[in-house]
Scaffold this active site. Structure first.
Site, PDB file in Angstrom:
ATOM      1  N   GLY A 164       0.763  -1.108   0.241  1.00 42.70           N
ATOM      2  CA  GLY A 164      -0.130   0.330   0.100  1.00 42.70           C
ATOM      3  C   GLY A 164       0.602   1.376  -0.252  1.00 42.70           C
ATOM      4  O   GLY A 164       0.711   2.068   0.691  1.00 42.70           O
ATOM      5  N   GLU A 200      12.446  -3.758  -7.540  1.00 42.89           N
ATOM      6  CA  GLU A 200      11.481  -3.487  -9.237  1.00 42.89           C
ATOM      7  C   GLU A 200      12.410  -2.987  -9.829  1.00 42.89           C
ATOM      8  O   GLU A 200      12.715  -1.799  -9.452  1.00 42.89           O
ATOM      9  CB  GLU A 200      10.280  -4.166  -8.929  1.00 42.89           C
ATOM     10  CG  GLU A 200       9.600  -5.344  -8.499  1.00 42.89           C
ATOM     11  CD  GLU A 200       7.733  -4.881  -7.724  1.00 42.89           C
ATOM     12  OE1 GLU A 200       7.484  -5.738  -7.366  1.00 42.89           O
ATOM     13  OE2 GLU A 200       7.244  -3.165  -8.359  1.00 42.89           O
ATOM     14  N   LYS A 201      11.852  -2.606 -11.501  1.00 40.02           N
ATOM     15  CA  LYS A 201      11.813  -2.060 -12.620  1.00 40.02           C
ATOM     16  C   LYS A 201      11.158  -0.801 -12.185  1.00 40.02           C
ATOM     17  O   LYS A 201      10.203  -0.886 -11.161  1.00 40.02           O
ATOM     18  CB  LYS A 201      12.142  -2.193 -13.861  1.00 40.02           C
ATOM     19  CG  LYS A 201      12.267  -1.605 -14.596  1.00 40.02           C
ATOM     20  CD  LYS A 201      13.376  -1.012 -15.456  1.00 40.02           C
ATOM     21  CE  LYS A 201      13.276  -0.142 -16.212  1.00 40.02           C
ATOM     22  NZ  LYS A 201      14.636   0.789 -15.961  1.00 40.02           N
ATOM     23  N   PHE A 202      11.833   0.544 -11.715  1.00 45.72           N
ATOM     24  CA  PHE A 202      10.106   2.060 -11.141  1.00 45.72           C
ATOM     25  C   PHE A 202       9.659   1.842 -12.421  1.00 45.72           C
ATOM     26  O   PHE A 202      10.389   2.524 -13.561  1.00 45.72           O
ATOM     27  CB  PHE A 202      11.101   2.669 -11.342  1.00 45.72           C
ATOM     28  CG  PHE A 202       9.966   4.008 -10.078  1.00 45.72           C
ATOM     29  CD1 PHE A 202       8.742   3.810  -9.097  1.00 45.72           C
ATOM     30  CD2 PHE A 202       9.887   4.861 -11.366  1.00 45.72           C
ATOM     31  CE1 PHE A 202       7.997   4.816  -9.145  1.00 45.72           C
ATOM     32  CE2 PHE A 202       9.305   6.215 -10.466  1.00 45.72           C
ATOM     33  CZ  PHE A 202       8.569   5.837  -9.733  1.00 45.72           C
ATOM     34  N   LYS A 237      -6.608   6.926  -2.249  1.00 44.65           N
ATOM     35  CA  LYS A 237      -7.191   6.798  -3.317  1.00 44.65           C
ATOM     36  C   LYS A 237      -8.561   7.591  -3.209  1.00 44.65           C
ATOM     37  O   LYS A 237      -9.661   7.435  -2.255  1.00 44.65           O
ATOM     38  CB  LYS A 237      -8.272   5.040  -3.800  1.00 44.65           C
ATOM     39  CG  LYS A 237      -6.869   4.246  -4.280  1.00 44.65           C
ATOM     40  CD  LYS A 237      -7.938   2.818  -3.574  1.00 44.65           C
ATOM     41  CE  LYS A 237      -6.334   2.074  -4.113  1.00 44.65           C
ATOM     42  NZ  LYS A 237      -6.807   0.936  -3.749  1.00 44.65           N
ATOM     43  N   GLU A 288       0.106  -6.365  -6.043  1.00 45.30           N
ATOM     44  CA  GLU A 288       0.248  -7.034  -4.541  1.00 45.30           C
ATOM     45  C   GLU A 288      -1.253  -7.816  -4.910  1.00 45.30           C
ATOM     46  O   GLU A 288      -1.686  -7.042  -5.545  1.00 45.30           O
ATOM     47  CB  GLU A 288       0.759  -6.324  -3.837  1.00 45.30           C
ATOM     48  CG  GLU A 288       0.065  -5.467  -3.457  1.00 45.30           C
ATOM     49  CD  GLU A 288       0.424  -3.791  -2.542  1.00 45.30           C
ATOM     50  OE1 GLU A 288      -0.296  -3.843  -1.658  1.00 45.30           O
ATOM     51  OE2 GLU A 288       2.045  -3.744  -2.809  1.00 45.30           O
ATOM     52  N   ARG A 292      -8.544  -9.097   1.640  1.00 43.08           N
ATOM     53  CA  ARG A 292     -10.196  -8.849   2.284  1.00 43.08           C
ATOM     54  C   ARG A 292     -11.229  -8.197   1.117  1.00 43.08           C
ATOM     55  O   ARG A 292     -10.447  -7.860   0.379  1.00 43.08           O
ATOM     56  CB  ARG A 292      -9.231  -7.547   3.274  1.00 43.08           C
ATOM     57  CG  ARG A 292      -9.404  -6.064   2.494  1.00 43.08           C
ATOM     58  CD  ARG A 292      -8.620  -5.201   2.687  1.00 43.08           C
ATOM     59  NE  ARG A 292      -7.907  -3.916   1.957  1.00 43.08           N
ATOM     60  CZ  ARG A 292      -6.763  -3.759   1.899  1.00 43.08           C
ATOM     61  NH1 ARG A 292      -5.926  -4.663   2.225  1.00 43.08           N
ATOM     62  NH2 ARG A 292      -6.986  -2.321   1.118  1.00 43.08           N
ATOM     63  N   VAL A 295     -12.201  -0.868   0.526  1.00 42.20           N
ATOM     64  CA  VAL A 295     -13.359   0.332   0.136  1.00 42.20           C
ATOM     65  C   VAL A 295     -13.981   0.087  -0.780  1.00 42.20           C
ATOM     66  O   VAL A 295     -15.232   0.848  -1.441  1.00 42.20           O
ATOM     67  CB  VAL A 295     -12.658   1.295   0.588  1.00 42.20           C
ATOM     68  CG1 VAL A 295     -13.171   2.329   0.648  1.00 42.20           C
ATOM     69  CG2 VAL A 295     -11.515   1.456   1.635  1.00 42.20           C
TER      70      VAL A 295
HETATM   71  C1  MV4 Z   1       5.995   0.870  -8.330  1.00 42.28           C
HETATM   72  C2  MV4 Z   1       5.779   1.694  -9.227  1.00 42.28           C
HETATM   73  C3  MV4 Z   1       6.364   2.701  -9.935  1.00 42.28           C
HETATM   74  N1  MV4 Z   1       7.056   1.248 -10.475  1.00 42.28           N
HETATM   75  N2  MV4 Z   1       6.349  -0.441  -8.681  1.00 42.28           N
HETATM   76  C4  MV4 Z   1       2.818   1.795  -4.231  1.00 42.28           C
HETATM   77  C5  MV4 Z   1       1.743   1.506  -3.368  1.00 42.28           C
HETATM   78  C6  MV4 Z   1       2.458  -0.210  -3.853  1.00 42.28           C
HETATM   79  N3  MV4 Z   1       1.594  -1.849  -3.991  1.00 42.28           N
HETATM   80  C7  MV4 Z   1       3.336   0.025  -4.789  1.00 42.28           C
HETATM   81  N4  MV4 Z   1       3.142   1.368  -5.243  1.00 42.28           N
HETATM   82  C8  MV4 Z   1       4.035   0.942  -6.428  1.00 42.28           C
HETATM   83  N5  MV4 Z   1       4.569   0.681  -6.950  1.00 42.28           N
HETATM   84  C9  MV4 Z   1       6.875  -0.191  -9.467  1.00 42.28           C
HETATM   85  N6  MV4 Z   1       7.874  -1.030  -9.749  1.00 42.28           N
HETATM   86  C10 MV4 Z   1       4.744   2.918  -8.259  1.00 42.28           C
HETATM   87  C11 MV4 Z   1       4.135   2.528  -7.434  1.00 42.28           C
HETATM   88  C12 MV4 Z   1       3.457   4.225  -6.557  1.00 42.28           C
HETATM   89  C13 MV4 Z   1       1.385   3.845  -7.211  1.00 42.28           C
HETATM   90  C14 MV4 Z   1       0.925   2.386  -7.337  1.00 42.28           C
HETATM   91  C15 MV4 Z   1      -0.501   2.165  -7.284  1.00 42.28           C
HETATM   92  C16 MV4 Z   1      -1.456   3.317  -6.681  1.00 42.28           C
HETATM   93  C17 MV4 Z   1      -0.418   4.833  -6.853  1.00 42.28           C
HETATM   94  C18 MV4 Z   1       1.234   4.813  -6.390  1.00 42.28           C
HETATM   95  C19 MV4 Z   1       1.338   6.135  -6.678  1.00 42.28           C
HETATM   96  C20 MV4 Z   1       3.470   6.465  -6.157  1.00 42.28           C
HETATM   97  C21 MV4 Z   1       3.682   5.169  -6.510  1.00 42.28           C
END
Ligand code: MV4
Length: 452
Positions: A164, A200-202, A237, A288, A292, A295
């Site tokens: 999260g 992870e790759k971003f 959210k 992920e 549960r 919301v």
């Molecule tokens: C990421 C990402 C970009 N690349 N992973 C944010 C919540 C968490 N569950 C994982 N998240 C992210 N993981 C990689 N490899 C960007 C996010 C992320 C994000 C993801 C879903 C909704 C909003 C977000 C806001 C910022 C970053």
């Protein structure tokens, strides 16, 4: 079927669960902290047990008190809602040991998905697409640097026990890696009591699209389509919708099947959500799993015409899923109305609501525990209502949401309603042109706007 269910939660979700129980002829037990003595979930339930003072740790998170409440009221099952104990494997296990049915997955399923590095490895084995990155946990900066060099910068370091959005670090170049790696491990250890991290790759500006699934005790897992949750700020959210503006029937089928495979890795039972990140080219990657009810489940209910809480209760009682093919109709949008002031960085705005007038009319649903003269306690989450609208098309749903937001009158506290009205008028939102960074980097809220 159960005769009596205890709801180990508060607020709108407690009411939501009580309502379905009533329709199913199931008696309900509410538990509450002293801060919630005047809450509607206490009044709507057949019985109510006070479980402690306002802080969650002393009430809604206190497992022995909740179990005691279930035992003295002869409740056969506990619905945990979301938050609090909903994804606590220990709680699921203890309920089982006391012969109380936990309305949710077995402890092993919660643990396997709660450990994000383990979940990733399981997805890889079952052919669910994952973001390029490390094979499991990275123990040293040197090991991490090698993975980063291979996949290329930017990379993201994530806490295996996180989720999260908690416990993440973005690294843009090799020279920053070691210091960020050490910081991430220390943070993870402090926050979760577990320093394990993976890489992870971003992905830059992805969309957040999640698939609702449900599993029964007989091995059937079904999906209920997607929700787009990209409109969020600081991992909170604010607006969710179904279908996603980027979805096609083919992509839905692919993502739905991938979500079912993801749930199959742990023989999943109950309601769950598989979160995916989707890039510009519509490649999707497992992020992920939430074990549960969420919301934002009502947008799925509105387009599929399925009561997901009823299904949760039915599968917990051992009934099989119907295996009917998925039928989605129209478009649904949810706005989370929070007691926060969007003019001042969304700071919490607890206190007494003086006026509370809810919108109504065709295809407007309000899930809330608030009412006129209700005091919003400062001890809990600031969400006080969910406004859900549905319509045949997305544009009609946006018009209806605008109309309903303008009808909603809440006085005495600040809320996110003015912010959400502006989003409904934002051309990028209307065109479906947004990603998970949109609200934080592009959208500008004007507190003095007259836009309706
Ligand atoms: C990421 C990402 C970009 N690349 N992973 C944010 C919540 C968490 N569950 C994982 N998240 C992210 N993981 C990689 N490899 C960007 C996010 C992320 C994000 C993801 C879903 C909704 C909003 C977000 C806001 C910022 C970053």
């Amino acid at each position: 079927m159960f005769k009596k269910i205890l709801i180990a939660n508060r607020g709108e979700i407690a009411l939501r669960i009580i309502r379905t129980c009533k329709e199913m002829g199931i008696k309900t037990v509410a538990v509450y902290s002293t801060a919630d003595a005047d809450s509607l979930h206490v009044r709507f339930a057949d019985e109510a047990v006070c479980i402690g003072p306002p802080p969650s740790r002393e009430s809604y998170l206190k497992i022995p008190r909740i179990l005691a409440a279930a035992e003295i009221t002869n409740a056969e099952a506990i619905h945990p809602g979301y938050g609090f104990l909903a994804e606590n494997a220990e709680f699921s296990r203890i309920c089982g040991e006391h012969n109380i049915k936990f309305i949710g997955p077995q402890p092993e399923m919660i643990s396997a998905m709660g450990d994000k590095a383990t979940a990733r490895e399981n997805m890889l084995r079952y052919g669910v697409p994952i973001i390029p990155g490390s094979d499991g946990i990275i123990k040293t900066a040197k090991e991490g640097e090698a993975v980063a060099a291979e996949i290329g910068f930017p990379v993201i370091i994530k806490a295996s026990a996180g989720g999260g959005g908690r416990g993440m670090r973005i690294v843009n170049e090799a020279s920053e890696f070691a210091s960020q790696f050490n910081a991430a491990r220390n943070e993870a250890d402090a926050a979760f009591g577990n320093p394990a991290v993976y890489i992870e790759k971003f992905l830059v500006k992805p969309r957040h699209v999640e698939i609702q699934i449900m599993g029964d005790r007989h091995g059937t897992i079904q999906h209920f389509g997607e929700r787009d949750c990209s409109m969020q700020r600081r991992h909170q959210k604010l607006i969710e919708e179904s279908p996603s503006p980027i979805m096609t029937p083919e992509l839905r089928d692919e993502m739905g099947q991938a979500a079912i495979r993801a749930a199959e890795t742990v023989h999943y039972e109950g309601a769950g959500t598989i979160e995916f990140l989707v890039d510009k080219d519509l490649n999707f990657y497992f992020m992920e799993m939430n074990t549960r009810i969420q919301v934002e489940h009502p947008v799925t209910e509105e387009v599929t015409n399925v009561d997901l809480i009823r299904l949760q209760i039915e599968v917990a009682a051992g009934l099989p899923l119907s295996r009917k093919p998925l039928k989605m109709r129209g478009h649904a949008i949810e706005c989370r109305i929070n007691a926060e002031d969007p003019q001042y960085g969304f700071r919490p705005s607890a206190g007494r609501i003086t006026t509370f007038h809810m919108p109504g009319g065709h295809s407007v649903r309000v899930d809330t525990h608030a009412y006129a003269l209700y005091n919003v306690p400062s001890n809990y989450d600031s969400m006080i209502a969910k406004l859900i609208v549905s319509a045949p098309t997305r544009n009609e749903a946006i018009s209806r949401m605008k109309r309903a937001l303008n009808e909603f009158v809440i006085e005495g506290i600040k809320t996110t309603i003015p912010y959400q009205i502006q989003i409904m008028n934002d051309p990028n939102f209307v065109n479906g042109n947004f990603d998970t960074k949109y609200l934080e980097t592009t959208f500008q809220f004007n507190p003095h706007s007259e836009s309706q």
